[in-house]
Each structure stands twice: as C-alpha cells, then as structure tokens.
Scaffold this motif. Structure first.
Motif, short mmCIF file in Angstrom:
data_model
loop_
_atom_site.label_atom_id
_atom_site.label_comp_id
_atom_site.label_asym_id
_atom_site.label_seq_id
_atom_site.Cartn_x
_atom_site.Cartn_y
_atom_site.Cartn_z
N ARG A 17 -77.12 46.05 -23.67
CA ARG A 17 -76.21 45.01 -23.26
C ARG A 17 -74.98 44.80 -23.15
NH1 ARG A 17 -77.13 40.19 -27.67
NH2 ARG A 17 -76.29 38.37 -25.70
N PHE A 18 -74.49 45.98 -24.33
CA PHE A 18 -73.21 45.90 -24.07
C PHE A 18 -72.90 47.90 -24.18
CE2 PHE A 18 -73.51 41.29 -26.65
CZ PHE A 18 -73.08 41.19 -25.45
N HIS A 19 -73.72 48.46 -24.47
CA HIS A 19 -73.47 49.70 -24.25
C HIS A 19 -73.59 50.66 -23.25
CE1 HIS A 19 -76.78 50.14 -26.53
NE2 HIS A 19 -77.06 51.45 -25.89
N THR A 20 -72.81 51.95 -23.07
CA THR A 20 -73.46 52.82 -22.22
C THR A 20 -73.92 54.15 -22.16
OG1 THR A 20 -72.44 51.41 -20.41
CG2 THR A 20 -73.20 53.52 -19.72
N CYS A 21 -74.29 55.25 -21.73
CA CYS A 21 -75.19 56.62 -22.33
C CYS A 21 -74.92 57.43 -20.90
CB CYS A 21 -76.15 56.41 -23.33
SG CYS A 21 -76.24 55.39 -24.62
N ALA A 22 -74.49 59.06 -21.10
CA ALA A 22 -74.97 60.23 -19.89
C ALA A 22 -75.02 61.07 -20.56
CB ALA A 22 -73.80 59.74 -19.06
N LEU A 23 -76.17 61.52 -20.05
CA LEU A 23 -76.47 62.86 -20.00
C LEU A 23 -75.88 63.56 -19.14
CD1 LEU A 23 -78.41 64.73 -21.19
CD2 LEU A 23 -79.92 63.97 -19.49
N ASP A 24 -75.13 64.89 -19.54
CA ASP A 24 -74.55 65.83 -18.94
C ASP A 24 -75.13 66.88 -19.69
OD1 ASP A 24 -72.78 65.26 -21.23
OD2 ASP A 24 -71.14 65.54 -20.41
N ASP A 25 -74.13 67.96 -19.02
CA ASP A 25 -73.78 69.83 -19.83
C ASP A 25 -73.89 69.91 -20.92
OD1 ASP A 25 -74.83 69.78 -17.17
OD2 ASP A 25 -72.55 70.89 -16.69
N ASN A 26 -73.23 68.84 -22.08
CA ASN A 26 -72.68 68.78 -23.00
C ASN A 26 -74.01 67.34 -24.20
OD1 ASN A 26 -70.23 69.63 -22.87
ND2 ASN A 26 -68.98 68.07 -22.34
N GLY A 27 -75.13 67.07 -23.12
CA GLY A 27 -75.98 66.94 -23.98
C GLY A 27 -75.36 64.60 -23.93
N VAL A 28 -75.47 63.88 -24.59
CA VAL A 28 -75.43 62.56 -24.79
C VAL A 28 -74.31 62.13 -25.36
CG1 VAL A 28 -77.01 60.36 -25.09
CG2 VAL A 28 -77.78 62.60 -24.55
N ILE A 68 -76.19 63.95 -15.20
CA ILE A 68 -77.16 62.77 -14.30
C ILE A 68 -77.96 62.69 -14.28
CG2 ILE A 68 -77.21 66.03 -14.35
CD1 ILE A 68 -79.46 66.25 -16.01
N ALA A 69 -77.50 61.70 -14.68
CA ALA A 69 -78.73 60.16 -15.96
C ALA A 69 -77.52 59.54 -16.44
CB ALA A 69 -79.54 60.63 -17.43
N ILE A 70 -78.05 58.32 -16.58
CA ILE A 70 -76.96 56.92 -17.11
C ILE A 70 -77.79 56.04 -17.40
CG2 ILE A 70 -76.38 55.63 -14.91
CD1 ILE A 70 -74.55 56.38 -16.82
N ALA A 71 -77.89 55.49 -18.66
CA ALA A 71 -78.68 54.67 -19.28
C ALA A 71 -77.59 53.47 -19.67
CB ALA A 71 -79.67 55.24 -19.77
N PRO A 87 -81.55 67.09 -24.67
CA PRO A 87 -82.24 66.78 -24.58
C PRO A 87 -81.98 65.97 -22.79
CG PRO A 87 -78.92 66.50 -24.57
CD PRO A 87 -79.57 67.55 -25.61
N VAL A 88 -83.13 65.62 -22.31
CA VAL A 88 -84.10 66.07 -20.74
C VAL A 88 -83.83 64.17 -20.43
CG1 VAL A 88 -84.47 67.54 -20.65
CG2 VAL A 88 -86.10 66.17 -21.04
N ALA A 89 -83.59 63.22 -21.68
CA ALA A 89 -83.47 61.29 -20.47
C ALA A 89 -83.05 61.12 -21.58
CB ALA A 89 -85.39 61.46 -20.26
N ILE A 90 -82.68 59.79 -21.07
CA ILE A 90 -81.65 58.86 -22.53
C ILE A 90 -82.45 57.90 -21.63
CG2 ILE A 90 -80.01 60.52 -23.14
CD1 ILE A 90 -78.36 58.60 -20.49
N SER A 91 -82.50 56.08 -22.59
CA SER A 91 -83.10 55.92 -22.54
C SER A 91 -82.07 54.00 -23.08
CB SER A 91 -84.35 54.49 -21.68
OG SER A 91 -84.81 52.90 -22.00
N ALA A 92 -80.95 52.81 -23.00
CA ALA A 92 -80.70 51.65 -23.76
C ALA A 92 -81.50 51.01 -23.87
CB ALA A 92 -78.74 51.84 -22.80
N GLY A 93 -81.55 50.38 -25.02
CA GLY A 93 -82.39 49.10 -25.15
C GLY A 93 -81.21 48.14 -25.18
N GLY A 94 -81.91 47.14 -25.71
CA GLY A 94 -80.51 45.79 -25.64
C GLY A 94 -79.43 46.49 -26.52
N SER A 95 -80.16 46.91 -28.10
CA SER A 95 -78.95 47.35 -28.65
C SER A 95 -79.40 48.50 -29.51
CB SER A 95 -78.88 46.32 -29.67
OG SER A 95 -78.58 45.12 -29.11
#
Length: 368
Positions: free
Chosen positions: A223-234, A217-220, A253-261
């Motif tokens: 710089r060189f990585h990616t994260c997603a929020l789904d039914d299993n968490g992050v 349901i969410a994607i972040a 977890p209900v929200a995610i954000s990816a910074g530079g590193s």
C-alpha cells in the motif's frame, strides 16, 4: 489435458580438451559462472589450466517470458550446478534448459482480477476507474495490478491504465528493456537496465529507490511501501508503520511479496513474513512443506508448497478457505479474494461483491 512439456530453447555447456569451457545458448536465458569468465546469451568459452581442478558454479538466468526448467547432463536432478574444470577432473557436459514461461498468469488487485493468456490480457471485477478495460497491447509477457490500476510489460515496454490520480500510470520515458513490474495501491515500479524505477504516489517515500541496490531481480509493492530483491538480499523502503520495511534476517531469499501493510519472503528457511499483523497475516503456519511461492494480499497471505495452497490471516470473506485444487502451480492474493492456477485453469474464491472471483469461461478452463 496433455502432460507433454515442450522445451523450445536450451543452452549446451561442454568442456573441451579437458580445460576449455564452452557455452552454447540459442536464447531464452543467460548462463554465467561464479568466476565471471562465462556470461553467455549465445556462445562463449573460457580456458582453464591443465593443472587446475577448480570448482565452477553455473547459474542460469531466464529472460522475461521464459523460465529455467532445470539442469540436464552432469548436473541433472540437482538445483546448484557445480563442475570442476581441469585435467584431474576431466571433461564435463551440462545442459541448461529454458522454456517459455507458463502461458497463463494471474494477478489480483483490491477488487478485480486479470489473467494473461497466450499474449492476451483479460480482466474482470471492479472497473469504475477503467482498470479492467484492457487497451491494445503488443504481446505482453508480465502483468501486475495495483488498487485501481494495471500495468503490463509488452513489446512497447511498460503500458499502464486505470486510475491515474497520482501519476501511477504515467510510465517514465527513461525505462530501457524492462524485465519486471510491481504495483502498490497508487504507485508503480519496474526493473530495467538501469535498476529499479518507481513512479506515482510518494507521500511516504515509496518511490524513492535506495541507491545501494545491486543487480535487482524482483520488485514488490504494497500500500505505502516497496521492496526489492537483489544481490544483497531484500531491501524495503517507504512507510514503516508496524515494521513492514524492517527486513528480518533472511538466508538466501529467492522471492518477495508485499501485502497491504506487511511483507513476506521465501528463503532457505521457508516463508517469513513481517509487518502489520492484527489479522494474523504474518503468522506463517508451521505446516508448510517446501514452499515454492508466496503472495501477500491486503490482510491475508498465501503460500504454495508440497501440500498445495495454504492461506492465513483475515478470513472474513472466505479468502483463506482454499477449495480443492489439482496440482496448483501459481497463486495470488488480492484485497479479500484469492486465485490459483492448477490443472483445471484458474480458480478464485473469497469476496465477490464486484465479480472479482467470477472467472470468465475463456480463462477458467485454459489448460497449462
């Protein structure tokens, strides 16, 4: 400024004959039940035994461009709507209220800024790669910025522009009904009917989406990585220097954000950040009270809570020195600048060498 709220779309839930759960929804979101007997974008119903008194949890999921405002009726004033269905508990009536999402959205790149206002995108700041040259769009509803490229979700799907040295603006033809986007430095990701799809720079596997994601349901993207929020968490993938993809234990977890590193998440315990921390960007202040939003910048982080906007990490350019704000409702952290949305419109602060913090008059004074 008016404080009036216009509710344009609502769903009505009622229990008929003691055991029939009927959901009417005019659009703007979907209401589902924990027993999987209800999933309504329009109207549907489920029947329960007269002798039952089983609790059913109702969940409201807004469509792209809408937000869930809250419950009314039986579940008024509570976050989790649980109703008991059956002759013992009697009839129940609940209203799930959806409304158009805020007409003003902000997104920050490394050295430029964009705002989405009433289906119009305005960008300012660094523009050497054309990342601030907005093309013709069809009613955009979401926007995300990378290092030097920009993407939106509009009537045409996903549209991207700016630097394209790694194919980060070459949107795959396979996207179907995209609902969310997230941009890293030189890669892009979207959530659509198939799940998560990423494209662009891939030296570190940042666009190699794991096959175990369930209903993301969410994607972040950093710089060189990616994260997603789904039914299993992050779940995070890509370059793991300093542990930026090593997700710690989180609770709902209900929200995610990816910074530079680094990466941050919002869960039942508040804000948790991990990864590269030379500048203190993962040292979450203990003073946060009921945080509701997070944003990871290049080497700093910010949160929105009961006290307003709080930022931490590198402050070489004043990017964590939050100015006076009036009821802020959104934040975003960029390379070395930060912006917030409040009653007065958009306010930005921090590094301004390319004018990235100089909010245009047409945006600065827009009321919520």
């Amino acid at each position: 400024m008016s404080n009036m709220k216009f509710i344009c779309v609502f769903g009505f839930i009622s229990v008929l004959s003691g055991c029939n759960l009927t959901v009417e929804n005019a659009g703007g979101g979907i209401v589902t039940s924990s027993d999987e007997r209800i999933e309504c974008g329009e109207t549907c119903s489920a029947s329960y035994s007269n002798t039952s008194n089983e609790p059913v949890t109702l969940t409201a999921m807004p469509d792209a461009g809408y937000e869930f405002t809250g419950w009314e009726g039986r579940c008024a004033g509570i976050e989790e709507c649980v109703v008991s269905i059956g002759a013992v508990s009697g009839d129940k009536s609940v209203i799930a209220v959806f409304s158009p999402a805020s007409s003003l959205k902000i997104s920050l790149g490394r050295s430029y800024t964009c705002a989405l206002v009433d289906s119009q995108v305005t960008c300012w700041g660094y523009n050497r790669q054309g990342q601030a040259d907005v093309p013709e769009l069809g009613d955009p509803v979401a926007i995300s910025l990378g290092d030097d490229h920009t993407c939106v979700i509009d009537d045409n799907g996903v549209t991207c522009w700016g630097l394209n040295n790694y194919g980060q603006t070459d949107v795959p033809d396979s996207l179907v009904n995209p609902s969310a986007i997230g941009l890293g430095d030189d890669h892009s990701c979207a959530i659509d009917d198939h799940g998560v799809i990423c494209w662009g720079y891939n030296i570190n596997g940042e666009i190699e989406v794991p096959d175990n994601l369930v209903n993301p349901i969410a994607i972040a993207a950093g710089r060189f990585h990616t994260c997603a929020l789904d039914d299993n968490g992050v779940t995070c993938w890509g370059y793991n220097f300093a542990g930026r993809t090593d997700v710690p234990d989180l609770v709902n977890p209900v929200a995610i954000s990816a910074g530079g590193s680094h990466t941050c998440a919002l869960d039942d315990n508040g804000v948790t950040c991990w990864g590269y921390n030379v500048n203190g960007q993962t040292d979450v202040p203990e003073s946060l009270v009921n945080p509701v939003a997070i944003s990871g910048g290049w080497i700093h982080s910010c949160a929105l809570d009961d006290n307003g906007v709080t930022c931490w990490g590198s402050n070489n350019n004043g990017n964590v020195d939050t100015p006076d704000l009036a009821n802020p409702v959104a934040i975003d952290a960029g390379g070395s600048h930060t912006c917030a949305l409040d009653d007065n419109g958009v306010t930005c602060w921090g590094l301004n060498n390319y004018g990235q913090a100089d909010v245009p008059d047409t945006v600065a004074s827009v009321s919520l």
